[in-house]
Scaffold this active site. Sequence first.
Site, PDB file in Angstrom:
ATOM      1  N   HIS A  49       1.754   3.803  -0.507  1.00 22.53           N
ATOM      2  CA  HIS A  49       2.761   3.016   0.219  1.00 22.53           C
ATOM      3  C   HIS A  49       3.994   2.752  -0.637  1.00 22.53           C
ATOM      4  O   HIS A  49       4.155   1.648  -1.166  1.00 22.53           O
ATOM      5  CB  HIS A  49       2.154   1.663   0.627  1.00 22.53           C
ATOM      6  CG  HIS A  49       1.134   1.760   1.706  1.00 22.53           C
ATOM      7  ND1 HIS A  49       1.453   1.781   3.049  1.00 22.53           N
ATOM      8  CD2 HIS A  49      -0.204   1.849   1.647  1.00 22.53           C
ATOM      9  CE1 HIS A  49       0.359   1.878   3.768  1.00 22.53           C
ATOM     10  NE2 HIS A  49      -0.668   1.921   2.938  1.00 22.53           N
ATOM     11  N   GLU A  67       6.849   2.035   0.312  1.00 23.20           N
ATOM     12  CA  GLU A  67       7.644   0.960   0.926  1.00 23.20           C
ATOM     13  C   GLU A  67       7.217  -0.425   0.440  1.00 23.20           C
ATOM     14  O   GLU A  67       7.924  -1.401   0.664  1.00 23.20           O
ATOM     15  CB  GLU A  67       7.565   1.056   2.462  1.00 23.20           C
ATOM     16  CG  GLU A  67       6.239   0.654   3.100  1.00 23.20           C
ATOM     17  CD  GLU A  67       5.119   1.693   2.976  1.00 23.20           C
ATOM     18  OE1 GLU A  67       5.334   2.739   2.310  1.00 23.20           O
ATOM     19  OE2 GLU A  67       4.043   1.449   3.547  1.00 23.20           O
ATOM     20  N   CYS A  86       0.350   7.047   4.530  1.00 22.10           N
ATOM     21  CA  CYS A  86      -1.039   6.622   4.737  1.00 22.10           C
ATOM     22  C   CYS A  86      -1.524   6.920   6.163  1.00 22.10           C
ATOM     23  O   CYS A  86      -1.758   8.072   6.480  1.00 22.10           O
ATOM     24  CB  CYS A  86      -1.141   5.154   4.355  1.00 22.10           C
ATOM     25  SG  CYS A  86      -2.764   4.727   3.761  1.00 22.10           S
TER      26      CYS A  86
HETATM   27  N1  GLN Z   1      -7.586   3.689   6.550  1.00 23.52           N
HETATM   28  C1  GLN Z   1      -6.487   3.801   7.460  1.00 23.52           C
HETATM   29  C2  GLN Z   1      -6.752   4.885   8.511  1.00 23.52           C
HETATM   30  O1  GLN Z   1      -7.702   5.589   8.392  1.00 23.52           O
HETATM   31  C3  GLN Z   1      -5.186   4.089   6.736  1.00 23.52           C
HETATM   32  C4  GLN Z   1      -4.863   2.953   5.785  1.00 23.52           C
HETATM   33  C5  GLN Z   1      -3.408   2.697   5.579  1.00 23.52           C
HETATM   34  O2  GLN Z   1      -2.542   3.154   6.326  1.00 23.52           O
HETATM   35  N2  GLN Z   1      -3.121   1.883   4.583  1.00 23.52           N
HETATM   36  O3  GLN Z   1      -6.028   5.029   9.446  1.00 23.52           O
END
Ligand code: GLN
Length: 206
Positions: free
Chosen positions: A177, A179, A86
């Site tokens: 995610h 994890e 992410c």
């Molecule tokens: N929206 C976050 C970003 O732009 C990422 C979200 C996440 O890591 N769950 O950094």
Amino acid sequence: MASESRRPPVVGLLALQGDFAEHAVALAAHGLPTREVRRSADLAGLGGLVLPGGESTTMLRLLDVEGLWGPLGAALRSGMPVFATCAGLILLAQRVESPAQRSYGLLPVTVVRNGYGRQYHSGTFALESAVLPRGTSGTFIRAPRITHVGPGCEVLARRGSDPVLVRAGPVLGACFHPELQERHPVVAMFAADVCAHGSAQPAEAG
Ligand code: GLN
């Protein structure tokens, strides 16, 4: 006893912000010890690196505050297995949009931040993949959307038609995610990378 047994490689968790603690639990389930990385000294002797989820803009700011941008970049480029989820994937993308921001560029993808909408659109969705077990799902939280995949980048799983799990050499990147789900096969995939890389290294002296 014959030869001395190898200690498992230690995986570094970028621990400036975000869900690094969940990665520690997930890797422990595969017998892998972890070390929180907050300063450049914490990068010594690692057998893998995790860039967790969180807020990529905050991580960028803290990387500068801690003087970690350069040392972390060198570690990321050293060839050890890297797992980015992410916000971590956003930090590694070649190009970041909405808004544009600095990144390491190790994954040849374009990502749109919050590309599935904000919190309202977060949730767990089915993944389509030739390499993951049937029925594998992914938890998306204000996730980036991959809108372009460049040469040298393999798509390992999709959500609908969107690539959401990609690999470029030793770097594995997920928009979701793994994890956060117990014994997720993508964590197992990274753990296997770390062990394979570790056993290809010369044994530690002493
Ligand atoms: N929206 C976050 C970003 O732009 C990422 C979200 C996440 O890591 N769950 O950094």
